[in-house]
Design a protein around this motif. Structure first.
Motif, PDB file in Angstrom:
ATOM      1  N   GLN A 146      -9.471  27.954  70.556  1.00 15.87           N
ATOM      2  CA  GLN A 146      -8.639  29.131  70.292  1.00 15.87           C
ATOM      3  C   GLN A 146      -9.386  30.400  70.687  1.00 15.87           C
ATOM      4  OE1 GLN A 146      -7.331  29.483  66.248  1.00 15.87           O
ATOM      5  NE2 GLN A 146      -6.281  31.409  66.576  1.00 15.87           N
TER       6      GLN A 146
ATOM      7  N   TYR B 223      -9.418  33.807  70.190  1.00 14.32           N
ATOM      8  CA  TYR B 223      -8.705  34.684  69.258  1.00 14.32           C
ATOM      9  C   TYR B 223      -8.970  36.167  69.518  1.00 14.32           C
ATOM     10  CZ  TYR B 223     -13.202  34.688  66.795  1.00 14.32           C
ATOM     11  OH  TYR B 223     -14.529  34.803  66.481  1.00 14.32           O
ATOM     12  N   ASP B 224      -9.811  36.476  70.505  1.00 16.35           N
ATOM     13  CA  ASP B 224     -10.074  37.864  70.895  1.00 16.35           C
ATOM     14  C   ASP B 224     -10.530  37.851  72.350  1.00 16.35           C
ATOM     15  OD1 ASP B 224     -10.685  40.764  69.567  1.00 16.35           O
ATOM     16  OD2 ASP B 224     -12.187  40.315  71.101  1.00 16.35           O
TER      17      ASP B 224
ATOM     18  N   CYS C 250     -13.110  30.282  69.504  1.00 25.02           N
ATOM     19  CA  CYS C 250     -13.442  29.176  68.613  1.00 25.02           C
ATOM     20  C   CYS C 250     -13.188  27.901  69.399  1.00 25.02           C
ATOM     21  CB  CYS C 250     -12.585  29.222  67.352  1.00 25.02           C
ATOM     22  SG  CYS C 250     -12.906  27.878  66.181  1.00 25.02           S
TER      23      CYS C 250
ATOM     24  N   ASP D 251     -13.884  36.883  61.675  1.00 25.54           N
ATOM     25  CA  ASP D 251     -12.489  36.628  62.044  1.00 25.54           C
ATOM     26  C   ASP D 251     -12.317  35.191  62.517  1.00 25.54           C
ATOM     27  OD1 ASP D 251     -11.794  39.215  61.424  1.00 25.54           O
ATOM     28  OD2 ASP D 251     -11.719  39.916  63.499  1.00 25.54           O
ATOM     29  N   GLY D 252     -13.292  34.703  63.269  1.00 23.73           N
ATOM     30  CA  GLY D 252     -13.225  33.326  63.731  1.00 23.73           C
ATOM     31  C   GLY D 252     -13.276  32.340  62.588  1.00 23.73           C
TER      32      GLY D 252
ATOM     33  N   ASN E 132     -12.237  32.898  59.613  1.00 22.28           N
ATOM     34  CA  ASN E 132     -10.974  33.007  58.886  1.00 22.28           C
ATOM     35  C   ASN E 132      -9.848  32.224  59.549  1.00 22.28           C
ATOM     36  OD1 ASN E 132     -12.154  34.615  56.902  1.00 22.28           O
ATOM     37  ND2 ASN E 132     -11.601  36.528  57.931  1.00 22.28           N
ATOM     38  N   THR E 133      -9.960  31.988  60.870  1.00 18.70           N
ATOM     39  CA  THR E 133      -8.934  31.169  61.531  1.00 18.70           C
ATOM     40  C   THR E 133      -8.995  29.727  61.083  1.00 18.70           C
ATOM     41  OG1 THR E 133     -10.310  30.558  63.453  1.00 18.70           O
ATOM     42  CG2 THR E 133      -9.084  32.629  63.597  1.00 18.70           C
TER      43      THR E 133
ATOM     44  N   GLY F 272      -9.368  28.837  57.955  1.00 16.38           N
ATOM     45  CA  GLY F 272      -8.780  28.742  56.622  1.00 16.38           C
ATOM     46  C   GLY F 272      -9.789  28.324  55.570  1.00 16.38           C
TER      47      GLY F 272
ATOM     48  N   ALA G  18     -13.107  30.308  55.258  1.00 12.94           N
ATOM     49  CA  ALA G  18     -12.788  31.732  55.385  1.00 12.94           C
ATOM     50  C   ALA G  18     -13.578  32.540  54.361  1.00 12.94           C
ATOM     51  CB  ALA G  18     -11.295  31.954  55.182  1.00 12.94           C
TER      52      ALA G  18
END
Length: 275
Positions: free
Chosen positions: A230, A232-233, A238, A264-265, A267-268, A270, A274
């Protein structure tokens, strides 16, 4: 284990310092605690309290928490530091750091070294919530980390490198992070930057950014269904490992932005990862 021959004065620069620290944890049936806590010179290990939000272990009171602090400035060029960590069977250790590590040059330009070996035994959990390593101008440093996990061990590790202090060019910095699981390679990352490394600050590598880091998460429960890749930015991703884990990697213009991207990574993923 660290090569004890590095204590040989012939292998150390004049005035250089050798320091070694050992940390071991055990599980008593109800909680984890440190049964070995030995350090000398610049490496200081102390039992600690929570320092803020933590992945996986947040607010838990049944785990061993230990802080690594610097007893002196450095390491300086020529210094050789070693840290040996054992996370005993079934125990949980959170290793945190009091402050960033500032790597400084020596008088004669010698290389400084930090060697870290970690063994995480069956059913154990290791959370290493490290602070940044700052490669000061003209430093020459090798940072080598080797972690071996049992097949059912869990790991969360944060690493961050800053390319010099504010307004200065970095010195020469090389690092290697090698993680094995059940004695098989899971992750092996090498990073080098500074004047001796051609192209490290180009568009294909850091593109002018001054902070780089990663968070590695290994969870045996992901053996069948690891999290997917993923991005994510624009400067963070990730990605799954060749096993039950993920590598969250990011580059950023400064330490604060890098920390935010790495978290942030996490937190993806969960709960309970997180923060």
């Amino acid at each position: 284990m660290y090569d004890s021959s590095l204590r040989d004065p012939d292998k150390l620069a004049t005035g250089a310092m050798f320091a070694q620290a050992r940390l071991s944890t055990v599980f008593s049936g109800r909680s984890s605690h440190a049964d070995v806590l030995r350090s000398d010179g610049p490496l200081v290990l102390r039992k600690s309290n929570p320092k803020g939000a933590e992945p996986l272990t947040h607010r838990r009171t049944d785990i061993a928490r230990v802080a690594l602090a610097a007893g002196t400035a450095g390491p300086l060029g020529g210094d050789a530091y070693a840290l040996d960590v054992r996370v005993g069977q079934g125990s949980t250790l959170l290793l945190q750091e009091v402050s960033a590590m500032l790597v400084l040059p020596g008088v004669g330009g010698e290389q400084s070294r930090m060697t870290i070996t970690v063994n995480v035994e069956a059913g154990a959990t290791f959370v290493w919530w490290a602070e940044p390593i700052i490669a000061a101008h003209r430093c020459h440093h090798l940072h080598d980390v080797r972690i071996n996990l049992a097949a059912d061990a869990r790991l969360v590790l944060r690493e961050e490198m800053l390319l010099g202090r504010h307004g200065e060019e970095p010195g020469d910095f090389s690092s290697r992070l090698r993680i094995t699981r059940d004695n098989r390679a899971l992750y092996d990352q090498r990073l080098s930057f500074g004047p001796a490394t051609r192209g490290w600050d180009g568009a294909a590598v850091l593109s002018g950014n001054r902070a780089v880091g990663s968070v590695i998460v290994v969870n045996p429960d992901w053996s069948d269904t690891p999290p997917p890749a993923q991005p994510y930015d624009l400067s963070a991703v990730c990605a799954p490992l060749a096993g039950p884990g993920v590598a969250i990697s990011a580059v950023a213009p400064d330490s604060l932005a890098l920390r935010g991207l790495l978290h942030d990574g996490l937190n993806t993923l969960g709960a309970p990862w997180a923060i």
